[in-house]
Design a protein around this motif. Structure first.
Motif, PDB file in Angstrom:
ATOM      1  N   VAL A 177      45.839 -30.119  97.742  1.00 52.83           N
ATOM      2  CA  VAL A 177      44.894 -29.026  97.065  1.00 52.83           C
ATOM      3  C   VAL A 177      43.790 -29.683  96.883  1.00 52.83           C
ATOM      4  O   VAL A 177      43.466 -31.129  96.473  1.00 52.83           O
ATOM      5  CB  VAL A 177      45.404 -28.592  95.889  1.00 52.83           C
ATOM      6  CG1 VAL A 177      45.703 -29.686  94.737  1.00 52.83           C
ATOM      7  CG2 VAL A 177      44.309 -27.426  95.124  1.00 52.83           C
ATOM      8  N   VAL A 178      42.438 -29.098  97.303  1.00 54.73           N
ATOM      9  CA  VAL A 178      41.227 -29.436  97.062  1.00 54.73           C
ATOM     10  C   VAL A 178      40.455 -28.446  96.502  1.00 54.73           C
ATOM     11  O   VAL A 178      40.159 -27.275  96.877  1.00 54.73           O
ATOM     12  CB  VAL A 178      40.374 -30.111  98.297  1.00 54.73           C
ATOM     13  CG1 VAL A 178      39.312 -30.780  98.055  1.00 54.73           C
ATOM     14  CG2 VAL A 178      41.362 -31.001  99.110  1.00 54.73           C
ATOM     15  N   ALA A 203      35.607 -26.441 103.556  1.00 57.05           N
ATOM     16  CA  ALA A 203      34.357 -26.156 104.028  1.00 57.05           C
ATOM     17  C   ALA A 203      34.205 -24.830 104.649  1.00 57.05           C
ATOM     18  O   ALA A 203      33.207 -24.095 104.278  1.00 57.05           O
ATOM     19  CB  ALA A 203      34.255 -27.310 105.348  1.00 57.05           C
ATOM     20  N   ILE A 204      35.122 -24.102 105.015  1.00 54.26           N
ATOM     21  CA  ILE A 204      35.236 -22.725 105.384  1.00 54.26           C
ATOM     22  C   ILE A 204      34.731 -21.912 104.176  1.00 54.26           C
ATOM     23  O   ILE A 204      33.992 -21.130 103.992  1.00 54.26           O
ATOM     24  CB  ILE A 204      36.350 -21.987 105.892  1.00 54.26           C
ATOM     25  CG1 ILE A 204      36.636 -22.972 107.237  1.00 54.26           C
ATOM     26  CG2 ILE A 204      36.381 -20.677 106.382  1.00 54.26           C
ATOM     27  CD1 ILE A 204      35.697 -22.705 108.378  1.00 54.26           C
ATOM     28  N   GLY A 205      35.569 -22.225 103.107  1.00 57.96           N
ATOM     29  CA  GLY A 205      35.388 -21.503 101.612  1.00 57.96           C
ATOM     30  C   GLY A 205      33.954 -21.695 101.154  1.00 57.96           C
ATOM     31  O   GLY A 205      33.297 -20.773 100.602  1.00 57.96           O
ATOM     32  N   ARG A 206      33.286 -22.962 101.187  1.00 48.26           N
ATOM     33  CA  ARG A 206      32.301 -23.404 100.852  1.00 48.26           C
ATOM     34  C   ARG A 206      30.991 -22.745 101.608  1.00 48.26           C
ATOM     35  O   ARG A 206      30.104 -22.140 100.972  1.00 48.26           O
ATOM     36  CB  ARG A 206      31.959 -25.033 100.825  1.00 48.26           C
ATOM     37  CG  ARG A 206      32.922 -25.544  99.890  1.00 48.26           C
ATOM     38  CD  ARG A 206      32.416 -27.044  99.693  1.00 48.26           C
ATOM     39  NE  ARG A 206      31.170 -27.307  98.875  1.00 48.26           N
ATOM     40  CZ  ARG A 206      30.586 -28.422  98.503  1.00 48.26           C
ATOM     41  NH1 ARG A 206      31.469 -29.356  99.148  1.00 48.26           N
ATOM     42  NH2 ARG A 206      29.733 -28.515  97.910  1.00 48.26           N
ATOM     43  N   LEU A 207      31.225 -22.436 102.892  1.00 47.05           N
ATOM     44  CA  LEU A 207      30.408 -21.383 103.614  1.00 47.05           C
ATOM     45  C   LEU A 207      30.417 -20.020 102.897  1.00 47.05           C
ATOM     46  O   LEU A 207      29.166 -19.629 103.010  1.00 47.05           O
ATOM     47  CB  LEU A 207      30.964 -21.475 105.070  1.00 47.05           C
ATOM     48  CG  LEU A 207      30.055 -20.337 106.126  1.00 47.05           C
ATOM     49  CD1 LEU A 207      29.832 -21.163 107.357  1.00 47.05           C
ATOM     50  CD2 LEU A 207      30.796 -19.308 106.314  1.00 47.05           C
ATOM     51  N   ARG A 228      45.807 -21.413 101.598  1.00 46.75           N
ATOM     52  CA  ARG A 228      45.089 -20.593 100.796  1.00 46.75           C
ATOM     53  C   ARG A 228      43.479 -21.003 100.662  1.00 46.75           C
ATOM     54  O   ARG A 228      43.304 -22.076 100.560  1.00 46.75           O
ATOM     55  CB  ARG A 228      45.739 -20.303  99.435  1.00 46.75           C
ATOM     56  CG  ARG A 228      44.882 -19.364  98.485  1.00 46.75           C
ATOM     57  CD  ARG A 228      45.179 -17.974  98.693  1.00 46.75           C
ATOM     58  NE  ARG A 228      46.773 -17.890  98.462  1.00 46.75           N
ATOM     59  CZ  ARG A 228      47.204 -17.535  97.294  1.00 46.75           C
ATOM     60  NH1 ARG A 228      46.471 -17.315  96.225  1.00 46.75           N
ATOM     61  NH2 ARG A 228      48.379 -17.375  97.182  1.00 46.75           N
ATOM     62  N   ILE A 229      42.621 -20.113 101.056  1.00 48.77           N
ATOM     63  CA  ILE A 229      41.239 -20.279 100.746  1.00 48.77           C
ATOM     64  C   ILE A 229      40.769 -19.296  99.550  1.00 48.77           C
ATOM     65  O   ILE A 229      41.163 -18.152  99.851  1.00 48.77           O
ATOM     66  CB  ILE A 229      40.286 -20.243 101.767  1.00 48.77           C
ATOM     67  CG1 ILE A 229      40.486 -21.232 102.876  1.00 48.77           C
ATOM     68  CG2 ILE A 229      38.778 -20.178 101.146  1.00 48.77           C
ATOM     69  CD1 ILE A 229      39.581 -20.582 104.213  1.00 48.77           C
ATOM     70  N   TYR A 230      40.414 -19.698  98.497  1.00 51.30           N
ATOM     71  CA  TYR A 230      40.030 -19.011  97.142  1.00 51.30           C
ATOM     72  C   TYR A 230      38.491 -19.227  96.887  1.00 51.30           C
ATOM     73  O   TYR A 230      38.236 -20.587  96.744  1.00 51.30           O
ATOM     74  CB  TYR A 230      41.024 -19.386  96.095  1.00 51.30           C
ATOM     75  CG  TYR A 230      40.712 -18.700  94.735  1.00 51.30           C
ATOM     76  CD1 TYR A 230      41.515 -17.396  94.604  1.00 51.30           C
ATOM     77  CD2 TYR A 230      39.875 -19.260  93.948  1.00 51.30           C
ATOM     78  CE1 TYR A 230      41.228 -16.836  93.305  1.00 51.30           C
ATOM     79  CE2 TYR A 230      39.662 -18.593  92.810  1.00 51.30           C
ATOM     80  CZ  TYR A 230      40.330 -17.358  92.257  1.00 51.30           C
ATOM     81  OH  TYR A 230      39.998 -16.637  91.265  1.00 51.30           O
ATOM     82  N   VAL A 231      37.702 -18.314  96.920  1.00 53.51           N
ATOM     83  CA  VAL A 231      36.375 -18.367  96.470  1.00 53.51           C
ATOM     84  C   VAL A 231      36.113 -17.513  95.453  1.00 53.51           C
ATOM     85  O   VAL A 231      36.488 -16.367  95.281  1.00 53.51           O
ATOM     86  CB  VAL A 231      35.586 -18.090  97.742  1.00 53.51           C
ATOM     87  CG1 VAL A 231      33.869 -18.095  97.463  1.00 53.51           C
ATOM     88  CG2 VAL A 231      35.783 -18.750  98.989  1.00 53.51           C
ATOM     89  N   VAL A 260      35.485 -23.021  94.619  1.00 51.79           N
ATOM     90  CA  VAL A 260      36.239 -22.956  95.959  1.00 51.79           C
ATOM     91  C   VAL A 260      37.454 -23.814  95.854  1.00 51.79           C
ATOM     92  O   VAL A 260      37.268 -25.066  95.520  1.00 51.79           O
ATOM     93  CB  VAL A 260      35.313 -23.446  97.192  1.00 51.79           C
ATOM     94  CG1 VAL A 260      36.207 -23.323  98.290  1.00 51.79           C
ATOM     95  CG2 VAL A 260      34.039 -22.697  97.087  1.00 51.79           C
ATOM     96  N   VAL A 261      38.581 -23.286  96.213  1.00 48.07           N
ATOM     97  CA  VAL A 261      39.822 -24.192  96.175  1.00 48.07           C
ATOM     98  C   VAL A 261      40.350 -23.807  97.707  1.00 48.07           C
ATOM     99  O   VAL A 261      40.669 -22.811  98.394  1.00 48.07           O
ATOM    100  CB  VAL A 261      40.679 -23.465  95.110  1.00 48.07           C
ATOM    101  CG1 VAL A 261      42.073 -24.281  95.155  1.00 48.07           C
ATOM    102  CG2 VAL A 261      39.919 -23.541  93.811  1.00 48.07           C
TER     103      VAL A 261
END
Length: 321
Positions: A25-26, A227-231, A281-284, A291-292
């Motif tokens: 998890v990041v 990085a996808i979530g941060r985009l 999971r990507i969570y925004v 972003v997780v």
């Protein structure tokens, strides 16, 4: 709450076995990493066992159906390049190699948007394990031509009305990108999305025909997933057109109360995300500037709670509590 306290909360969750099979998890809040954790456990590349893995920042991991959400972003990049049809355009017009299907007026009425929103109205079932050809995605990948297989499925309800989970829809979108750009999907992703995001490590599992599995084949590191979530949080970051991202994240079809689908992304009341089998999971959460990214190994289990527990019991209380 400090990152130290979030780490303590995660340690307690692990100790109490609240997050079994958590691989990584990041999370980034206000641009700062508040937790970055790597575990260990049994892992797979699709159905290929990888054995016991000690995960690190550089370990690639299946993101399974979060792949679909990445394809949704790639479609917008290709659309801005004028390489793929607009959402309102008929699907079968772009598959002239299947004249037998275009002869059916109901099928000819299917649009690209029906694929983007998983409202094709086709007979499709992914509610059985992804190890069986009773699962429509596995049957599709076992077929001589996955795109013809998908497009020939019986129409069982009016297209555009009800969301019905369909990996075939994502496969069709991936094919449209490859047809329009003349570039293999994984190469287009590398050049137009991953390299601009400084995602240096990726793999894309392919079918027997060598074509990347657009529904489930992408492998990224947790930081790559983040990085996808941060985009997405950054409105496309100048890589995905902001106007397309707004279309992607607009709730278009209701799945459940407070739970909708856009263009290959899930959209809640206060968040958007990508979900993958096993707990990927990507969570925004834009209002929280959060972003997780989560990777886990609960593949094919009827209950896969780890990613939700990480969010609901570890990170969100630490952010809003």
């Amino acid at each position: 709450m400090s990152s130290h306290m979030i780490a303590d909360r995660l340690a307690r969750a692990i100790e109490r076995n609240r997050v079994p099979d958590l691989h990584a998890v990041v999370a980034v809040h206000h641009g700062q990493v508040v937790i970055e954790h790597y575990g260990e456990g049994e892992d797979f590349r699709l159905n290929e066992p990888l054995g016991h893995v000690r995960f690190t920042p550089d370990t690639l991991h299946d993101i399974r159906s979060v792949t679909k959400s990445v394809v949704g972003l790639l479609y917008g990049i290709a659309l801005a390049d004028g390489r793929v049809p607009k959402p309102h355009e008929p699907l079968l017009r772009n598959f002239p190699e299947y004249p037998d299907l275009a002869a059916d007026p109901r099928r000819a009425a299917l649009t690209v948007e029906h694929a983007l929103t998983m409202t094709l109205g086709l007979e499709w079932n992914e509610n059985v394990p992804y190890t069986s050809t009773a699962n429509s995605e596995i049957a599709m990948e076992s077929a001589p031509d996955r795109f013809h297989y998908t497009l020939r499925q019986p129409i069982v309800e009016e297209p555009g009305v009800r969301w019905s989970y369909c990996g075939g829809a994502s496969a069709l979108l991936g094919r449209l990108i490859e047809k329009g750009t003349g570039v293999a999907l994984k190469e287009y992703a590398r050049a137009r999305l991953f390299e601009p995001l400084q995602i240096e490590r990726s793999e894309w599992s392919a079918g027997e025909d060598g074509v990347a599995l657009a529904a489930s084949g992408l492998r990224l590191t947790p930081r790559g997933l983040l990085a996808i979530g941060r985009l997405v949080l950054a409105g496309g970051a100048g890589i995905v057109p902001e106007s397309w991202l707004a279309e992607v994240l607009r709730p278009r079809v209701r799945i459940d109360e407070g739970f909708n689908y856009g263009y290959q992304w899930y959209v809640g009341d206060t968040w958007t995300g990508g979900f993958g089998n096993g707990g990927q999971r990507i969570y925004v959460a834009p209002a929280l500037d959060l972003v997780v990214a989560v990777t886990a190994g609960q593949y094919d289990r009827p209950d896969q709670p780890t990613a939700s527990v990480v969010l609901d019991e570890v990170i969100l209380p630490g952010i809003v509590g």
